[in-house]
Motif scaffolding. Structure first.
Motif, short mmCIF file in Angstrom:
data_model
loop_
_atom_site.label_atom_id
_atom_site.label_comp_id
_atom_site.label_asym_id
_atom_site.label_seq_id
_atom_site.Cartn_x
_atom_site.Cartn_y
_atom_site.Cartn_z
N ALA A 69 9.67 91.87 41.98
CA ALA A 69 8.93 90.62 42.18
C ALA A 69 9.85 89.40 42.02
CB ALA A 69 7.77 90.53 41.19
N PHE A 70 10.64 89.39 40.96
CA PHE A 70 11.50 88.23 40.72
C PHE A 70 12.63 88.13 41.74
CE2 PHE A 70 9.81 88.07 36.28
CZ PHE A 70 9.40 86.75 36.31
N VAL A 71 13.23 89.26 42.09
CA VAL A 71 14.31 89.23 43.07
C VAL A 71 13.78 88.77 44.42
CG1 VAL A 71 15.97 90.65 44.34
CG2 VAL A 71 15.71 90.96 41.87
N ALA A 72 12.63 89.29 44.83
CA ALA A 72 12.03 88.88 46.10
C ALA A 72 11.64 87.40 46.06
CB ALA A 72 10.81 89.74 46.41
N TYR A 73 11.08 86.97 44.94
CA TYR A 73 10.66 85.57 44.80
C TYR A 73 11.84 84.63 44.99
CZ TYR A 73 9.22 81.30 42.35
OH TYR A 73 8.97 79.98 42.02
N ARG A 74 12.94 84.93 44.34
CA ARG A 74 14.09 84.03 44.42
C ARG A 74 14.76 84.06 45.79
NH1 ARG A 74 14.44 84.92 38.55
NH2 ARG A 74 15.48 86.93 38.77
N GLN A 75 14.43 85.05 46.59
CA GLN A 75 14.96 85.09 47.95
C GLN A 75 13.95 84.55 48.97
OE1 GLN A 75 16.88 88.73 49.14
NE2 GLN A 75 17.72 89.11 47.11
#
Length: 285
Positions: free
Chosen positions: A61-67
């Motif tokens: 979730a966090f990795v996708a969010y920041r991308q």
């Protein structure tokens, strides 16, 4: 190396599998800046191989969010939230809704019963997202008013104080109040000089006091946003990742594993009885 707390979150897996998942999670975070594509691949692998572990879904979730992969991030935040109930995800879920062009849904989350219970930096983050959603709707003055109060909250860290004043200046410019915006230059210079080297842990998040609370928003503000206050609760209608079940019904945490962005997250015949506690005892080989 993962912290003791993070390793504890993988305890439902076998030792070897937990170590492998942990390495992929570490790689996902380590590669975010230099190789975001590889970072996302590592996070997706961890989510596939440990789909019942909240830590792996949170990482994706966090990795996708920041991308900027907001649809994937929102689904994974929702899944992790159903598994562990962490309210700190809510500001990011609301911001994902903004990224998907749904500012009213972002406001719904901010004004939900759970959203109103946030404290510390999570509450400050939600204020920024809420104000951004108001600006998305063209309500620049109201967005500026919200972050104005945030920027003057007692106990707020220097980072959030600067972000609040920067946001206020941006919203004032959007409202056409360029002189008011320019008047904040001196304040920003002062804050930057004061907080440039501030230790992130210097201010305890629990000490943050925001006098202008979301729960005291006027009915007029809801009306301007085109929202019925009675509907301002966090219960997605038509949630494509949770079907007809509500957030409070604790659906199967692997229910979103058919997300095309998380390919083959769970075999078709696996763990239909995996409830919220599966994050602590469900091993996925």
């Amino acid at each position: 190396m993962l912290s003791k707390e993070d390793r504890e979150r993988l305890r439902g897996l076998s030792k070897e599998h937990a170590e492998n998942i942990g390495l992929h999670i570490l790689a996902a975070y380590a590669l975010e800046t230099d190789d975001p594509k590889a970072a996302l691949e590592h996070a997706q692998w961890a989510a596939r191989q440990a789909s019942r572990i909240d830590f792996s879904r949170e990482t994706l979730a966090f990795v996708a969010y920041r991308q900027g992969e907001y649809r994937l991030a929102l689904r994974e935040f929702r899944t992790a939230h159903r598994m562990n109930g962490y309210p700190d995800y809510l500001p990011f879920m609301a911001d994902c809704e903004r990224g998907l062009g749904e500012p009213r849904k972002a406001i719904d989350i901010a004004c939900s019963d759970e959203g109103r219970t946030l404290d510390g930096e999570s509450k400050a983050e939600m204020f920024l997202v809420y104000a951004g959603a108001m600006a998305d709707l063209g309500l620049w003055d109201k967005a500026a008013a919200a972050v104005h109060e945030l920027g003057r909250a007692r106990g707020l860290s220097g980072e959030y104080r600067m972000r609040a004043v920067q946001a206020e200046q941006y919203f004032l410019e959007g409202a056409g109040r360029k002189e008011d915006a320019a008047a904040l230059d001196a304040t920003l210079d002062e804050l930057e000089a004061r907080y440039a080297d501030e230790d992130e842990d210097e201010t305890s998040p629990e000490e943050v006091v925001i006098d202008y609370d979301l729960e005291r928003l006027s009915p007029e503000m809801f009306e301007d946003a085109g929202i019925d206050p009675a509907d301002a609760v966090y219960a997605e209608k038509g949630d494509d990742s949770a079907g007809a079940e509500s957030e409070t019904s604790a659906p199967d945490p692997v229910a979103t594993s058919d997300d095309p962005d998380v390919v083959d997250a769970v075999p078709a015949d696996e763990g239909a009885d995996a409830g919220t506690e599966a994050a602590g005892n469900g091993e996925v080989e």
